[in-house]
Structures are given as C-alpha cells and as structure tokens.
Design an enzyme around this catalytic site. Structure first.
Site, PDB file in Angstrom:
ATOM      1  N   TYR A 142     -19.527 -11.096   3.156  1.00  0.00           N
ATOM      2  CA  TYR A 142     -19.907 -11.096   1.497  1.00  0.00           C
ATOM      3  C   TYR A 142     -20.815 -12.043   1.519  1.00  0.00           C
ATOM      4  O   TYR A 142     -21.620 -12.338   0.429  1.00  0.00           O
ATOM      5  CB  TYR A 142     -18.430 -11.377   0.845  1.00  0.00           C
ATOM      6  CG  TYR A 142     -17.579  -9.986   0.645  1.00  0.00           C
ATOM      7  CD1 TYR A 142     -17.686  -9.040   1.266  1.00  0.00           C
ATOM      8  CD2 TYR A 142     -16.342 -10.293  -0.063  1.00  0.00           C
ATOM      9  CE1 TYR A 142     -17.011  -7.906   1.194  1.00  0.00           C
ATOM     10  CE2 TYR A 142     -15.604  -9.481  -0.031  1.00  0.00           C
ATOM     11  CZ  TYR A 142     -15.602  -8.249   0.711  1.00  0.00           C
ATOM     12  OH  TYR A 142     -14.994  -7.138   0.502  1.00  0.00           O
ATOM     13  N   ASP A 223      -6.767  -2.182  11.056  1.00  0.00           N
ATOM     14  CA  ASP A 223      -6.190  -0.756  10.695  1.00  0.00           C
ATOM     15  C   ASP A 223      -4.881  -0.671  10.805  1.00  0.00           C
ATOM     16  O   ASP A 223      -4.346   0.077  10.069  1.00  0.00           O
ATOM     17  CB  ASP A 223      -7.223   0.339  11.549  1.00  0.00           C
ATOM     18  CG  ASP A 223      -7.316  -0.077  12.948  1.00  0.00           C
ATOM     19  OD1 ASP A 223      -6.793  -1.349  13.249  1.00  0.00           O
ATOM     20  OD2 ASP A 223      -7.853   0.638  13.716  1.00  0.00           O
ATOM     21  N   ASP A 247      -9.650  -9.008   1.298  1.00  0.00           N
ATOM     22  CA  ASP A 247     -10.003  -8.408   0.014  1.00  0.00           C
ATOM     23  C   ASP A 247      -9.112  -6.886   0.180  1.00  0.00           C
ATOM     24  O   ASP A 247      -8.377  -6.739  -0.892  1.00  0.00           O
ATOM     25  CB  ASP A 247     -11.475  -8.246   0.050  1.00  0.00           C
ATOM     26  CG  ASP A 247     -11.861  -7.737  -1.238  1.00  0.00           C
ATOM     27  OD1 ASP A 247     -11.096  -7.778  -2.317  1.00  0.00           O
ATOM     28  OD2 ASP A 247     -13.015  -7.387  -1.652  1.00  0.00           O
ATOM     29  N   ASP A 251      -5.562  -5.835  -1.962  1.00  0.00           N
ATOM     30  CA  ASP A 251      -5.139  -5.077  -2.919  1.00  0.00           C
ATOM     31  C   ASP A 251      -4.088  -4.020  -2.571  1.00  0.00           C
ATOM     32  O   ASP A 251      -3.402  -3.619  -3.490  1.00  0.00           O
ATOM     33  CB  ASP A 251      -6.634  -4.173  -3.035  1.00  0.00           C
ATOM     34  CG  ASP A 251      -7.334  -5.046  -4.469  1.00  0.00           C
ATOM     35  OD1 ASP A 251      -6.937  -6.299  -4.723  1.00  0.00           O
ATOM     36  OD2 ASP A 251      -8.329  -4.255  -5.090  1.00  0.00           O
TER      37      ASP A 251
END
Ligand code: NAD
Length: 359
Positions: A142, A223, A247, A251
């Site tokens: 990011y 994963d 991130d 969530d």
C-alpha cells in the site's frame, strides 16, 4: 490520573457513536477518580468543509500532543468526487503516518450472547472465537511505488511490495508481546512459497522467536489462513501479518463474529500514544437517525484504557458492562433478532454507562 484525549468525531455516524464512548469514559473517570480532558479535532469530510483540508497540520499537532486519539469514522458520498489528496480517507492515512502508528490490532471475539449472529455453524462457534490480528500498517504494497506505463491497450501496472528487516522486526515484536499477554501462541502469516518479502518476513520472525521462548510461534500461508479462519477459528490466539494480508484477513475475521458495529481496534507505534477506533466506516445510510451501534466505539475506549493508559481494571469494567447490556436482551438494529428489544444508539450507551461498576 489525568489524561488528555484527542477526540475525532468525524462524519456520518462518527459523532453519535463517539458521544456514547465519551459518556462511558466520563462514568469510568468519576468511579475511579481519573480526569479525562477532551480536545476536539476536525478530520475527514467535516474538516474539508471547514478548513479545505481533511487533516490540517494544526489538527495533527493536537493529536501528537495528546495521550491518545479516540476516532469515530470519516467519509461519505458528499466528498467522493474530490481528488485523491483531498478525500476524507487521506486525513486518516496522514494521521496514521504522522503519528507513526505501524501496528493495527483488531480483536475477533464472539460474545456468547451473539453467537447466533455468526454466519458460521454452531458447532464451529461453540468451540469459541477469541483472537487478535496484528497487522503491519504503514509499509508493504500500500505504501510502495504505484505506476501504470505504456500506451492504452498495452499498459502495464505495477505496485511495489517491499519490507525492510527493521519494519518486520518492530511489528513482529508487537505480535510476540501481544501473544505473551494472552494465550502465548503466535501465528505468523505470509506467502513464503512465492514471495521474497514473505521469505524475509519468516526469517525475521524465527530470529525474534529466540528472544521469546515463552511464546509458541507457528507459520501459515495466507491462503490457508483465510480457510482456517472459517474452518476452525478457535485454533488462533494472535496472528501477525503484513499490511495487505492483514487488511483482508481482519475483514474476514470481523464477519465471523457477527456485526461490524461491535468491533474495536487500536493502532500503536513506538510510544503509548495510539489511535483507537471502531473498525466500521461512517455508515452514511443510517447517519443522524440514532440507529448506529456504539459498542465498537465504546470498546475502542476500553482498549485505549488498557493499552495506552495501563488501566486494565477500568477497561474490564467497560467490557463487563457491555456483556451486562447484551444480557438485558436490548439490541441495536444491526444485531436485532426475534425476541430482543430494539434500542437506539444513545439508549444503548446509556444502558452500558449504567452498568459500569468496580469489579
Ligand atoms: P461502513 O462500515 O460505513 O458501512 C457498511 C454497512 O455496515 C452499512 O450498511 C452500515 O449501515 C453498517 N454499519 C457500519 N457501522 C455500523 C454501526 N456502528 N452500527 C450499525 N450499522 C453499521 O462501510 P461503507 O459503507 O463501505 O463506507 C461508508 C463510508 O465510510 C465511506 O466513505 C468509506 O470510505 C468510509 N470508511 C471509513 C472508515 C474509517 O473512518 N476508518 C473505514 C471504512 C470506511
């Protein structure tokens, strides 16, 4: 104890939920003999409207001078068409960078009273969900170089993912220290079967592990971790991972606990001055209707007491009051079900305030 708290109410439901967190903090202060002084800080859309800047320098200074920052949420449709540098979210990114907070900590905990709100099977939920994701916040892809080159139709876009050993080490330490204060198990999540940045990540984590013999370190590919969080979340105590993986996984973790409105977070750096905020956004669809769930903001205030002010007992008093509130059967609309009693944002805060007592 006297503490100076910078208060960013922000946009949308931000002011409503922050108001409830402050009433709970005031009650704690009265009960335990503390003084909490609040300094209002403009950030986000409201700061753009007032000052033409999502975070004017003098507002950032107020945060830097505080003992910690309590934040509601920023953003909304009104400011969506502004250039990137002028968007409300830019204020948040500048606040994080300006305060040097490199670690974002999000608990994923299921309240037994809300077990049925989880989308997971009862047999999975019954094993318990109580872990924390420690996410690196100001490095990685990011914050790497982003570029798009070439003629239309032949374009190539690149986003650079780079980590220095020092960046990995400082977030790794937060992971180990957090695990030490909890169940003593740390899962380092990366993609070292493919990425060099992950191979370095893994090497640094194992080097650090030698300094924390009381913490049990394990490795997991990202994963696989995404699968394990829904297959058997009870296996996790603390997860430490890089910015983008964190991130996405945080969530996912918030979903399995039921409502986005219940979850707090902390962002910390090298000092005890942190940013405390619920994980949700400004929820413009319900703003100004006294419908928002303030519990995420209230629990963020509890995290501030525990992690920045060393007031564990006071933090526990808030967490107990939230549990007592849930026991009453009162629910805001987002977690409402069948036989429960619907309450608004301010009534929810009032009930929780009423349950605050010394343990
Ligand atoms: P959101 O989290 O604001 O809302 C998603 C959904 O959850 C909505 O239906 C909303 O009503 C509901 N919701 C969120 N918080 C709730 C609460 N406390 N009580 C009850 N219901 C709640 O996400 P979004 O709609 O994608 O974003 C809205 C705005 O917020 C955007 O401008 C976005 O950029 C911004 N945002 C800000 C932050 C932040 O300030 N940290 C984080 C995420 C999004």
């Amino acid at each position: 104890m006297t503490k100076n708290i910078a208060v960013i109410r922000g946009d949308g439901i931000g002011p409503e939920i922050v108001q409830q967190a402050l009433r709970v903090l005031d009650r704690v202060a009265a009960l335990y003999g503390h003084t909490f002084q609040y300094t209002d800080v403009d950030m986000g859309g409201c700061a753009i409207d007032k000052w033409g800047d999502p975070l004017p320098q003098e507002m950032l200074e107020k945060c830097l001078q505080s003992d910690s920052v309590l934040l509601g949420a920023v953003g909304g449709d009104k400011w969506n068409d502004l250039p990137a540098q002028m968007r409300p979210e830019k204020g948040l990114l500048r606040l994080r960078a300006g305060m040097g907070v490199y670690s974002n900590n999000r608990p994923a905990k299921i309240w037994p009273q809300l077990a049925e709100a989880s989308p997971l099977k009862k047999s999975v939920v019954d094993k318990g969900i109580d872990f924390i994701i420690v996410r690196e916040l100001i490095g990685g892809i990011y914050f790497g170089e982003h570029k798009t080159e070439g003629e239309p139709g032949q374009q190539v876009a690149t986003d650079l993912l780079a980590y220095h050993e020092s960046e990995i080490e400082r977030i790794g330490r937060i992971g180990f220290e957090t695990a030490r204060k909890r169940g003593g198990r740390l899962c380092s999540v990366e993609k070292s079967n493919v990425l060099d940045s992950s191979r370095l990540w893994k090497k640094v984590m194992h080097r650090l592990a030698e300094q924390y013999p009381d913490v049990q370190l394990s490795d997991m590919f990202v994963d696989n971790c995404a699968m394990q969080i829904v297959r058997d979340p009870s296996q996790f105590d603390v997860i430490v991972t890089e910015n983008m993986f964190g991130d996405i996984l945080s969530d996912e973790a918030s979903m399995i606990t039921g409502s986005i409105g219940m979850i707090p977070s902390s962002s910390l750096g090298a000092t005890s001055c942190g940013i405390y905020e619920p994980i949700h956004g400004s929820a413009p669809d319900i703003a100004g209707r006294d419908e928002a769930n303030p519990v995420g903001a209230i629990l963020s205030a509890a995290m501030m007491l525990r992690y920045s002010f060393d007031m564990s007992e006071e933090a526990q008093a808030i967490e107990r009051a939230v549990s007592d509130y849930l026991d009453t059967g009162c629910r805001t609309a987002d977690i409402m079900s069948g036989t429960m009693t619907l309450v608004g944002c301010s009534r929810c805060g009032e009930i929780i305030e009423g349950f605050i007592r010394k343990g």
